[in-house]
Every structure is written in structure tokens, then in C-alpha cells.
Design a protein around this motif. Structure first.
Motif, PDB file in Angstrom:
ATOM      1  N   ASP A 134       0.945  -1.251  -0.078  1.00 29.94           N
ATOM      2  CA  ASP A 134      -0.093  -0.022   0.166  1.00 29.94           C
ATOM      3  C   ASP A 134       0.755   1.161   0.201  1.00 29.94           C
ATOM      4  N   LEU A 135       2.189   1.014  -0.030  1.00 29.52           N
ATOM      5  CA  LEU A 135       3.278   2.166  -0.032  1.00 29.52           C
ATOM      6  C   LEU A 135       3.751   2.157  -1.325  1.00 29.52           C
ATOM      7  N   ARG A 136       4.532   3.254  -1.594  1.00 34.13           N
ATOM      8  CA  ARG A 136       5.582   3.277  -2.741  1.00 34.13           C
ATOM      9  C   ARG A 136       6.683   4.013  -2.468  1.00 34.13           C
ATOM     10  N   LYS A 150       6.824   4.357  -8.814  1.00 32.23           N
ATOM     11  CA  LYS A 150       5.261   5.028  -8.787  1.00 32.23           C
ATOM     12  C   LYS A 150       4.795   4.531 -10.185  1.00 32.23           C
ATOM     13  N   THR A 210       1.356  -0.088   8.546  1.00 32.05           N
ATOM     14  CA  THR A 210      -0.187   0.852   8.302  1.00 32.05           C
ATOM     15  C   THR A 210      -1.124  -0.050   8.652  1.00 32.05           C
ATOM     16  N   LYS A 241       6.644  13.883   9.466  1.00 29.22           N
ATOM     17  CA  LYS A 241       5.570  13.452   8.821  1.00 29.22           C
ATOM     18  C   LYS A 241       5.721  13.815   7.102  1.00 29.22           C
ATOM     19  N   GLU A 282       6.232  11.088   4.045  1.00 28.90           N
ATOM     20  CA  GLU A 282       5.279  11.236   2.892  1.00 28.90           C
ATOM     21  C   GLU A 282       6.060  11.201   1.505  1.00 28.90           C
ATOM     22  N   THR A 298       7.636   7.249   1.260  1.00 32.06           N
ATOM     23  CA  THR A 298       6.674   6.157   1.137  1.00 32.06           C
ATOM     24  C   THR A 298       5.630   6.645   0.083  1.00 32.06           C
ATOM     25  N   GLY A 299       5.435   8.061  -0.346  1.00 34.68           N
ATOM     26  CA  GLY A 299       4.213   8.670  -1.265  1.00 34.68           C
ATOM     27  C   GLY A 299       2.897   8.494  -0.564  1.00 34.68           C
ATOM     28  N   SER A 300       2.893   8.510   0.820  1.00 33.89           N
ATOM     29  CA  SER A 300       1.567   8.999   1.480  1.00 33.89           C
ATOM     30  C   SER A 300       1.867   9.452   2.987  1.00 33.89           C
ATOM     31  N   ASP A 301       0.902  10.033   3.392  1.00 32.41           N
ATOM     32  CA  ASP A 301       0.925  10.480   4.741  1.00 32.41           C
ATOM     33  C   ASP A 301       0.201   9.395   5.727  1.00 32.41           C
ATOM     34  N   ASN A 302       1.184   8.432   6.063  1.00 31.82           N
ATOM     35  CA  ASN A 302       0.805   7.601   7.025  1.00 31.82           C
ATOM     36  C   ASN A 302       1.579   7.191   8.148  1.00 31.82           C
TER      37      ASN A 302
END
Length: 324
Positions: free
Chosen positions: A22-24, A31, A99, A125, A129, A132-136
Motif C-alpha cells: 500500500d506504499l511506494r 510509482k 500501516t 511527517k 510522505e 513512502t508516497g503517502s501520509d501514513n
């Protein structure tokens, strides 16, 4: 015992249950990547259990579930229960990005999972991001808290220092791990696929000198798990820092592991193409003896060493395709 052609005992298998994530992360899955294995080619839980049982009968007792992100595989605690119940499986662990961990930590612990490794490359944060490509970050921290509540001790935090990205965050991560009784492991990025090859690895040999002085660390012969990390500790043993250095100081001469990908391919080395597919045998309902003979043969394919430094562009398969 499984012994390869160079006299190394293979007593550790990393078992991928999915190549999806679920991450990149910038050093792992590109990506927009869509070349994931078709679910019909994934080993079933029955097939994974057969392979693990065969390795256990052959003297391998340490197993780690990986991905991709293993917690994306449905009903994973059921597989953990099945594997932990097998004779001679002495140690069963899992590597996760955490996650999804808050939802699964208790069930995993109750099913018999012994240990956890959590990938976390920063406590900022915006940096998380970026990597990983996302706010997790909040999800990961909740997952770590849930894991401690579930009874997991000495959780390992895996951090990959990246030049100009999170290298300056290492001291903050040390403080965080001291505060929460986590083990910190720093890992040099390897040139696997276009993502790994686009990142310049940080030589950890220079970093340890500064950390030794700032946190009063002393080199230790402590063994934490089955991996290649060399450890330093505080003088009271309350905090441990591990370094995994496949680039600056490789450990090929003592390599004790192979990797089973989600499609049933045994990869003998991260930095070579040597592999053997078990899936055709499993789908043809091979006997236990035939499976064990295939595993013994596969060990003869394990190369002496990687050549990441000599041929950094050689391995184009990404890490999640190989299996953690």
C-alpha cells in the motif's frame, strides 16, 4: 541440515505472502508500477505450509513472513497459526510497514507470531510522505503502540538512510527507540530495480562513529534474530543499534538465508538471478520426498556472493518481487 556448495548452513527462509504494497517507497516499488503477480499464481496457504514444513524437516527452523506488505494478504493470522503449529518451526517473525498493524497485532500475537520488524524511515511527517508516497506516519505509530499492547517485545525498527533525505533523522530515531524500548537497525539501500539504483547508499561505517560517541554505544556480540546485523549497545544493554551493510561491508561469506517469493520461486541471493521454482511441483501434487529433493537441489544454486558494487545495474527485479 541444508548446506550450500560453499559450506554455509541455510537455516533461515523469508516467505513472501504477497508482492503488493500500500506504499511506494522510493527505494522499492516504482510509482505507477503495475507488474504485480497474478493472484492465481500466488502460493496458497496450503502450499506455503507444505514448503515451510519441508524446510523444517530439513533442519531450517527460522522463518519470516514478508511481502510487499504481508498484512495485505487476507487472513494472515490463520497462516501464522498454521505455521507456528508445525514441528520444528522454532521462530516465526514478520516484517511490515505497520500501516495495517493496529488491526492485526493482537490476532498475530495470539496466533503464535514471535517477533516483529517495522519499516520506518523517519519521524517527520513530510519526510515519511516523501519516501513512502503517502501520509501514513500516524497509522504506523498506532500500529507500533498496538503491537506493544499485544505483547511484542524488542520490536525492531528498520530504517534505510538516504543521502539528503532522512540521514539527518537518525539521531531522532535513536532517541525514539530508546524511549520506547525498540531495537533500531540501519540498512544500506541496495541497487535492486530502478528504484534501488536511483538512490545512493549511505555508507554506515562512518555514521556509527558519531553515534557511538553521542549515545555511549559499545560494540556487542549480542545476537538478535537471524539476520546479518552487527550490534552496538548502551553499557546497560537497554538499547541496541544494528547495522546491516550489504554494500560497504558485505556478509556473503556467512549468508544463511533464501527467499521464497509469492509465486513459489526460491531466490538464492538478492544480488544474483539464481532461482528455482517450486510452484510447478506443488501444483502437480508432488510428494514430500520430491519437494525435499527439489529444495536440496535449489541450495546448490546459491552463489558465493552478490556483485552489487561491480554490476550495480544487473538486478532489475524490484525488492517486493523477490520477497522482502
Amino acid at each position: 541440515m541444508l548446506i550450500d556448495n560453499f559450506g554455509r548452513t541455510i537455516d533461515y527462509v523469508r516467505v513472501s505472502v504477497t508482492d503488493r504494497c500500500d506504499l511506494r517507497c522510493s527505494y522499492c516499488i516504482p510509482k505507477g508500477f503495475k507488474g504485480f503477480e497474478e493472484p492465481k499464481n500466488w502460493l496458497t496457504f496450503d502450499e506455503i505450509e507444505r514448503v515451510v514444513a519441508a524446510f523444517a524437516r530439513l533442519g531450517t527452523h527460522h522463518f519470516r513472513l514478508t511481502g510487499g506488505e504481508p498484512l495485505l494478504r487476507r487472513n494472515l493470522p490463520q497462516l501464522v497459526q498454521r505455521l507456528s503449529d508445525l514441528p520444528n518451526v522454532q521462530d516465526l517473525s514478520l516484517t511490515t510497514n505497520a500501516t495495517q498493524l493496529a488491526r492485526h497485532a493482537k490476532a498475530l500475537r495470539e496466533a503464535g507470531l514471535n517477533r516483529l520488524n517495522v519499516s520506518l524511515d523517519s519521524l517527520r511527517k513530510e519526510c515519511v510522505e516523501q519516501i513512502t508516497g503517502s501520509d501514513n506516519l500516524e497509522q504506523v505509530l498506532k500500529g507500533l503502540s498496538s503491537a506493544k499492547e499485544a505483547g511484542f517485545n524488542k520490536i525492531k525498527i528498520n530504517m534505510v538512510p538516504l543521502a539528503g533525505v532522512n540521514q539527518s533523522d537518525i539521531e531522532q530515531m535513536v532517541q525514539f527507540c530508546i524511549e520506547h524500548d525498540f531495537v533500531l537497525r540501519l540498512i544500506e539501500v541496495m541497487p535492486m530495480g530502478v528504484t534501488g539504483q536511483s538512490n545512493q547508499y549511505v555508507n554506515l561505517q562512518g555514521i556509527i562513529d558519531d553515534l557511538q560517541q553521542k549515545f555511549a554505544l559499545i560494540e556487542s556480540d549480542v545476537v538478535l534474530g537471524n539476520g546479518p546485523a552487527r550490534y552496538w549497545q548502551t553499557d546497560n544493554g537497554g538499547f541496541s543499534l544494528g547495522l546491516i551493510t550489504p554494500m560497504s561491508q558485505h556478509f556473503c561469506a556467512t549468508c544463511n538465508r533464501v527467499r521464497l517469493s509469492v509465486d513459489g520461486t526460491l531466490y538464492m541471493c538478492l544480488g544474483q538471478d539464481n532461482s528455482f521454482s517450486l510452484r510447478p511441483l506443488l501444483r502437480d501434487q508432488c510428494s514430500d520426498q520430491e519437494l525435499e529433493e527439489a529444495i536440496r537441489y535449489a541450495m546448490t544454486l546459491k552463489p558465493e556472493a552478490h556483485n552489487f558494487l561491480e554490476q550495480p545495474k544487473k538486478i532489475m527485479r524490484i525488492m517486493s518481487m523477490t520477497g522482502g
